[in-house]
Design an enzyme around this catalytic site. Structure first.
Site, PDB file in Angstrom:
ATOM      1  N   SER A 158       0.869  -1.181   0.000  1.00  0.00           N
ATOM      2  CA  SER A 158       0.000   0.000   0.000  1.00  0.00           C
ATOM      3  C   SER A 158       0.895   1.216   0.000  1.00  0.00           C
ATOM      4  O   SER A 158       2.069   1.143   0.408  1.00  0.00           O
ATOM      5  CB  SER A 158      -0.867   0.000   1.263  1.00  0.00           C
ATOM      6  OG  SER A 158      -1.513   1.252   1.453  1.00  0.00           O
TER       7      SER A 158
ATOM      8  N   TYR B  89      -2.330  -1.273  10.368  1.00  0.00           N
ATOM      9  CA  TYR B  89      -2.250  -1.400   8.913  1.00  0.00           C
ATOM     10  C   TYR B  89      -0.939  -0.819   8.401  1.00  0.00           C
ATOM     11  O   TYR B  89      -0.234  -1.446   7.597  1.00  0.00           O
ATOM     12  CB  TYR B  89      -3.438  -0.678   8.284  1.00  0.00           C
ATOM     13  CG  TYR B  89      -3.577  -0.871   6.796  1.00  0.00           C
ATOM     14  CD1 TYR B  89      -4.204  -1.999   6.278  1.00  0.00           C
ATOM     15  CD2 TYR B  89      -3.102   0.089   5.902  1.00  0.00           C
ATOM     16  CE1 TYR B  89      -4.348  -2.172   4.904  1.00  0.00           C
ATOM     17  CE2 TYR B  89      -3.251  -0.082   4.527  1.00  0.00           C
ATOM     18  CZ  TYR B  89      -3.871  -1.217   4.038  1.00  0.00           C
ATOM     19  OH  TYR B  89      -4.008  -1.383   2.681  1.00  0.00           O
TER      20      TYR B  89
END
Length: 274
Positions: free
Chosen positions: A156, A169
């Site tokens: 990401s 995350y």
């Protein structure tokens, strides 16, 4: 004159014919798009993830019929190392050793650190980071032995930069990039590459639902929410598409990407260029 990368009929060459691919978290969203892209290039594909059994069966059949490749579904729980190892073994028995591993499975939770539930931290790091390690560990040895392999970790933009309230995350995705680099170095002399793709915001059904929820919560139009909340840091001011991410992953799995390894490649509309 035929455009580069296409056959005379306009179809993409089946450059991955005979290859076997596992794509985790592939019953929807980015993972499903990646599975489709690999199948379109001739790879046998193992889907993995959650979903209604009938819908998953329909998806499996649709991809197989559309691209004339073997496709199967495996419901391994990516938070369980034993099930991950079994996934790789079942793939070997069904199709042969894994040539391509795309570690895409992921979950998210948003909260301030002091309010972040420990069980959410554990679940996110297990599925977003540890699962990539366990799958790589199970598949890499056979790739090295055969002298060819492609591992692509779907990280990401948050593997490169941070945002508030996403501690687990962000930590997990930074860890994925570290794992990518180590894997690349260990496999470099064996014809195996390992890279990370780092999407920014991608338009998926999940994101569409989040946009609608934010619009209701803040009394804004969905267009305003997209521009001022989701895409405020994405200079192109548009979402990446699933197809763009899938095409990037497919390229990294091709022979043309044989000298690309250990890279964290942003596909983020310029977000991380700030």
């Amino acid at each position: 004159m035929t455009p580069a990368g296409l056959t005379e009929t306009g179809d993409r060459p089946r450059e991955l014919e005979g290859r076997v691919a596992i794509v985790t978290g592939s019953t929807s969203g980015i993972g499903l798009g990646v599975a489709e892209a690999l199948a379109a290039r001739g790879a046998a594909v193992v889907l993995n993830g959650f979903g209604d059994a009938a819908a998953v069966e329909d998806t499996t059949r649709r991809i197989s019929d559309a691209h004339a490749v073997p496709v199967r579904y495996d419901g391994a729980d990516m938070s369980d190392p034993a099930q991950i190892e079994a996934l790789v073994e079942r793939t070997r028995r069904a199709f042969g050793p894994t040539d391509i591993l795309v570690n895409n499975a992921g979950i998210q939770h948003v909260a301030p650190i002091e309010e972040f539930p420990p069980e959410k931290w554990d679940a996110i790091t297990a599925i977003n980071l540890s699962a990539a390690f366990h799958a790589t560990r199970a598949a890499l040895g056979a790739m090295k032995e055969r002298g060819w392999g492609r591992i692509v970790n779907v990280a990401s933009a948050h593997g490169l930069i941070a945002s508030p309230f996403k501690s687990a995350y962000v930590a997990a995705k930074h860890g994925v990039i570290g794992l990518t680099k180590v894997t690349a170095l260990e496999a470099a002399e064996h014809g195996v590459t390992c890279n990370a793709v780092c999407p920014g915001y991608v338009w998926t059904p999940l994101v569409a639902g989040q946009v609608a929820a934010q619009a209701r919560a803040h009394g804004l139009s969905e267009k305003e929410v997209i521009r001022t909340v989701f895409l405020a840091e994405q200079p192109t001011r548009r979402f990446a598409t699933i197809e763009e991410i899938a095409a990037t992953v497919a390229f990294l799995c091709s022979d043309g990407a044989a000298s690309i390894t250990g890279v964290a490649l942003p596909v983020d509309g310029g977000w991380t260029a700030h």
